[in-house]
Scaffold this motif. Sequence first.
Motif, short mmCIF file in Angstrom:
data_model
loop_
_atom_site.label_atom_id
_atom_site.label_comp_id
_atom_site.label_asym_id
_atom_site.label_seq_id
_atom_site.Cartn_x
_atom_site.Cartn_y
_atom_site.Cartn_z
N GLY A 261 0.86 -1.19 0.00
CA GLY A 261 0.00 0.00 0.00
C GLY A 261 0.89 1.22 0.00
N ASN A 262 0.37 2.36 -0.41
CA ASN A 262 1.21 3.55 -0.46
C ASN A 262 1.07 4.40 0.80
N ASP A 263 0.54 3.82 1.85
CA ASP A 263 0.38 4.61 3.04
C ASP A 263 1.62 4.58 3.93
N MET A 264 2.28 3.43 3.96
CA MET A 264 3.51 3.38 4.76
C MET A 264 4.42 2.27 4.28
N SER A 265 5.65 2.31 4.77
CA SER A 265 6.67 1.35 4.33
C SER A 265 6.63 0.08 5.15
#
Lengths: 138, 138
Positions: free
Chosen positions: B80-84
Motif C-alpha cells: 500500500g502507499n500509506d507506509m513502508s
Amino acid sequence: MPNSEAIYIEKLRNSGLRPTKQRIRICEVLFNREKTFHFSINELMKIIQTKNNQKISLATVYNTIHTLKKKGHLKEINVGNDMSYFDTNTHSHHHFYDNQTKELVDINSDEVQIKKNPVPPNGKKIMDIEVTFKISKE
Amino acid sequence: MPNSEAIYIEKLRNSGLRPTKQRIRICEVLFNREKTFHFSINELMKIIQTKNNQKISLATVYNTIHTLKKKGHLKEINVGNDMSYFDTNTHSHHHFYDNQTKELVDINSDEVQIKKNPVPPNGKKIMDIEVTFKISKE
DNA sequence: AGCTACTTTATAATCATTCTAAACTACTTG
DNA sequence: CAAGTAGTTTAGAATGATTATAAAGTAGCT
C-alpha cells in the motif's frame, strides 16, 4: 476531436457518477490520449492547472481519482511508498520502475509470463498479480 | 540464547556502523527470530516499547532501519502507499498481500517462476524483480 | 420553480516520515 | 587514561501527501 465530452458523460453515467464539469475535465486529461497515462496526483494537478480551464480544487481531484479507481477506470500502482501512482491502463500488465528517475513504464502483458503461481493461504484467492522490474542505469 | 549481542556487534561493525545500545537492541528485535520478520516502523516501535528496555526514540528507529536497509540487512517492500514495510528476508522472494488484513506473507522463491522477462529500456538493467500477489477472502 | 441528494471547495486535520540542532557517546590518538 | 572528534541519539518542529469537515453549489427529479 477523437473523444468528445459525450463519451466521458456516458462513462461517468455508467458508473453511477454525475457528469459534473470537473469530472468531465479530469476525464479529458486522463483518457484523451494515444498512450496510457501514468501519473501522481501532484502531476495531474499541474496539468489541470496548466490547461487554464477553470481551477479544480485539490480535494476534488483526489475524490474524483479515487472514485474512478473504485469504479475500475484507473489502476493504482504501488511503487515508492512516498505517494500514489495511477495508471489509465486497467488491463493486467506490469511495470518497469526506475528508482533514479522515478519513472514508470508499462510492460505489455505478453512480455512477461509467470510459469508457476504460488498456492494462496487457506480461504484466500489471488485477485491480482503485480510485477515490478526495478531498473537502473547500466 | 541462540544469537548473542556479540553477533549483532559484529554485524554492525562489518557494515561500518558503531554498535550502540540502541542499534544492538533493534537488531535483537529484528533478527533474533525463527522466521523472517515483516514489519512497519509503527509495529516495530510498539514491540520495542513493550520489551520495556529503555525507550528508543522514533527518529533513531527510522535512522537505524534505513541504515540497515542501505547496508543490505533489510529489504523494503512496496505495497500500500500509506507506509513502508520492511522484511528481514533479503533474499530474492515474493509476497502475498492481503488488502483487507494488510498482512504480508513471504512466498518461497521456488514457488514462483517467471518464464519470460521483458527487455529493459535502452541503457538500463533489471536490478530486482518484485512480484506481489494480491489476495482476499474467497 | 423548488426540493433533495450528490458535489465541490477551502481549510483544517491527520499521519508517516524527515529535519534540526543540541546533548551524548564510541573510538582513536597522544 | 585524558581529550578530541566524528558518529549517534534525541525531542520536537517541519514537511508533504492525503483525508476530513462543513458550508456553498449544482444536477436531476417532480
